[in-house]
Design a protein around this motif. Structure first.
Motif, short mmCIF file in Angstrom:
data_model
loop_
_atom_site.label_atom_id
_atom_site.label_comp_id
_atom_site.label_asym_id
_atom_site.label_seq_id
_atom_site.Cartn_x
_atom_site.Cartn_y
_atom_site.Cartn_z
N ILE A 1 36.81 45.97 23.50
CA ILE A 1 36.76 44.52 23.78
C ILE A 1 36.10 43.79 22.62
CG2 ILE A 1 35.77 42.76 25.29
CD1 ILE A 1 36.23 44.63 27.62
N VAL B 1 38.55 43.49 19.74
CA VAL B 1 39.58 42.48 20.00
C VAL B 1 39.00 41.09 19.83
CG1 VAL B 1 41.11 41.53 21.75
CG2 VAL B 1 40.93 43.97 21.48
N LEU B 2 37.77 40.88 20.33
CA LEU B 2 37.17 39.55 20.28
C LEU B 2 36.85 39.12 18.86
CD1 LEU B 2 34.80 39.14 23.33
CD2 LEU B 2 36.76 37.77 22.73
N THR B 3 36.33 40.06 18.05
CA THR B 3 35.96 39.65 16.70
C THR B 3 37.15 39.69 15.75
OG1 THR B 3 35.29 41.90 16.20
CG2 THR B 3 33.56 40.40 16.90
N THR B 4 38.12 40.58 16.03
CA THR B 4 39.27 40.82 15.15
C THR B 4 38.88 40.88 13.68
OG1 THR B 4 39.81 38.48 15.37
CG2 THR B 4 41.20 40.03 16.56
N LEU C 1 53.35 44.12 39.22
CA LEU C 1 52.50 42.95 39.43
C LEU C 1 52.98 41.78 38.59
CD1 LEU C 1 49.91 41.73 40.64
CD2 LEU C 1 48.72 42.52 38.64
N VAL D 1 54.16 38.14 39.81
CA VAL D 1 53.48 36.90 39.41
C VAL D 1 54.51 35.85 39.00
CG1 VAL D 1 52.00 35.87 37.66
CG2 VAL D 1 51.31 37.97 38.75
N VAL D 2 55.50 36.26 38.20
CA VAL D 2 56.52 35.31 37.76
C VAL D 2 57.30 34.80 38.96
CG1 VAL D 2 58.57 35.04 36.35
CG2 VAL D 2 56.64 36.34 35.49
N ASN E 1 43.44 41.11 45.28
CA ASN E 1 43.75 40.24 44.15
C ASN E 1 45.24 40.21 43.87
OD1 ASN E 1 41.16 39.57 43.78
ND2 ASN E 1 40.92 40.48 41.77
N LEU F 1 48.06 37.07 44.01
CA LEU F 1 48.94 36.66 42.92
C LEU F 1 50.42 36.70 43.29
CD1 LEU F 1 47.17 38.44 39.95
CD2 LEU F 1 47.37 36.00 40.27
N LYS G 1 48.87 29.90 42.25
CA LYS G 1 50.13 30.48 41.76
C LYS G 1 50.58 29.80 40.47
CE LYS G 1 50.11 33.13 45.05
NZ LYS G 1 49.95 32.65 46.42
N THR H 1 48.24 30.18 37.43
CA THR H 1 48.17 31.49 36.78
C THR H 1 49.16 31.56 35.63
OG1 THR H 1 47.87 32.36 38.99
CG2 THR H 1 48.01 33.94 37.23
N LEU H 2 50.45 31.39 35.97
CA LEU H 2 51.47 31.49 34.92
C LEU H 2 51.31 30.36 33.90
CD1 LEU H 2 53.77 33.42 34.31
CD2 LEU H 2 55.33 31.78 35.27
N ALA I 1 46.33 34.46 13.96
CA ALA I 1 45.00 35.06 13.81
C ALA I 1 44.28 35.16 15.14
CB ALA I 1 44.18 34.23 12.83
N TRP J 1 45.20 38.21 19.47
CA TRP J 1 44.56 39.22 20.32
C TRP J 1 43.47 38.62 21.20
CZ3 TRP J 1 47.19 43.28 21.17
CH2 TRP J 1 48.10 43.72 20.20
N LYS J 2 42.74 37.66 20.62
CA LYS J 2 41.74 36.98 21.43
C LYS J 2 42.38 36.28 22.62
CE LYS J 2 38.86 35.89 17.72
NZ LYS J 2 38.11 34.96 16.89
N LEU K 1 43.36 38.64 25.33
CA LEU K 1 42.19 39.08 26.10
C LEU K 1 41.78 38.00 27.11
CD1 LEU K 1 40.38 41.60 26.08
CD2 LEU K 1 38.76 40.29 24.77
N PRO L 1 42.27 34.97 41.04
CA PRO L 1 42.32 35.21 42.48
C PRO L 1 40.96 35.19 43.14
CG PRO L 1 43.42 36.98 41.29
CD PRO L 1 42.85 36.08 40.28
N ILE L 2 39.92 35.61 42.41
CA ILE L 2 38.59 35.69 43.01
C ILE L 2 38.07 34.31 43.38
CG2 ILE L 2 36.22 36.42 42.62
CD1 ILE L 2 37.34 38.60 40.82
#
Lengths: 173, 112
Positions: free
Chosen positions: A25, A28-31, A79, A83-84, A123, A127, B38, B41-42, B57, B60-61, B64, B74-75
């Motif tokens: 993680i 990925v966050l800092t890349t 899932l 969702v779609v 969850n 969804l 719903k 989310t999308l 650039a 990836w962030k 995540l 959902p929570i």
């Protein structure tokens, strides 16, 4: 004595899993692959993993095997499709001039045991098209359904929960 | 590539708009939460991934962040719905069935 050694062994395993996840993680966050960033990342993941690896065991995560990973990936694909579908379904109901809704609250049953498995199931139900989880108690889930197709407990379980549960049952066996 | 990212972001924004529309049109709290979870989310996922495609650039962030939204969305809706049921927010009059009285957790709450 033997038991203690076993606990220690699984503790170490949890620690390594958690360290690895946290470090990915971080990457990925800092890349960035500059050596300073990586050293700080290793340091922080190490400290967090040291503090949290005991909770990882309490979550009741299962042992990782190849079959479970394949089922989990299949579960994620299912899932995503749901969702779609859910989005188009709700968008249709909202845009239709007559608002074709038939809301109701139903109960469904689950055979899953672990808390984390139930959380994932709840969850994913939230969804999916037209359903969301209001509450969980032991093996019962309280579901709000925007268009009730069946009031019977067994039938509702089949329509709402089954498509996820069959994958989760393998993953958390 | 830029056009592709813009199209994806546009579709995402459209879904967010539909979600808001649903919150305005649907009759009670529970149905509104349906629209609120719903469509958003999308909507949010596509918007964020579209931004990721526009700015490689950040890709990836953004991915995540999208995963975290998928996990936490959902929570929050579940928390709101549970709270409204516990303080007894009424269901709308188009509701066909309400089985919450047969629910184990409800009986426990009554005993207390």
């Amino acid at each position: 004595m033997k038991e203690k050694a076993h606990v220690k062994n699984s503790d170490l395993k949890n620690f390594i899993y958690l360290f690895f996840i946290l470090f990915v993680i971080w990457l990925v966050l800092t890349t960035s692959f500059h050596w300073q960033e990586i050293i700080v990342g290793i340091f922080i993941s190490f400290i967090l993993a040291l503090y949290l690896h005991k909770n990882y065991l309490e979550l009741g995560l299962p042992k990782i095997t190849v079959k479970k990973i394949i089922y989990f990936i299949m579960y994620i694909i299912v899932l995503f499709i749901e969702v779609v579908k859910a989005n188009f379904d709700v968008a249709y109901r909202v845009l239709h001039p007559k608002l074709p809704i038939k809301p109701g609250i139903v109960i469904i049953k689950t055979k899953l045991k672990q808390d984390i498995a139930k959380t994932i199931l709840a969850n994913s139900i939230t969804l999916t098209p037209g359903t969301f989880t209001l509450d969980i108690e032991e093996d019962e889930l309280l579901i709000h359904w925007i268009y009730v197709r069946s009031e019977e407990e067994i039938e509702a379980t089949k329509i709402i929960g089954e498509k996820f549960e069959k994958y989760l049952r393998v993953v958390f066996a | 590539m830029e056009l592709f990212g813009e199209i994806i972001t546009g579709i995402g924004v459209l879904f967010l708009l539909l979600g808001n529309f649903g919150i305005l049109r649907l009759p009670d709290v529970y149905n509104r939460i349906q629209a609120g979870t719903k469509c958003t989310t999308l909507g949010a996922l596509l918007t964020i991934i579209g931004v990721g495609i526009l700015q490689p650039a950040w890709f990836w962030k953004c991915l995540l962040i999208a995963v975290f939204i998928l996990v936490t969305n959902p929570i929050s809706s579940h928390a709101i719905a549970r709270a409204s049921r516990k303080i007894g927010v009424p269901l709308c009059d188009r509701t066909v069935v309400d089985k919450s009285k047969n629910f184990k957790g409800f009986k426990k709450q009554e005993k207390k």
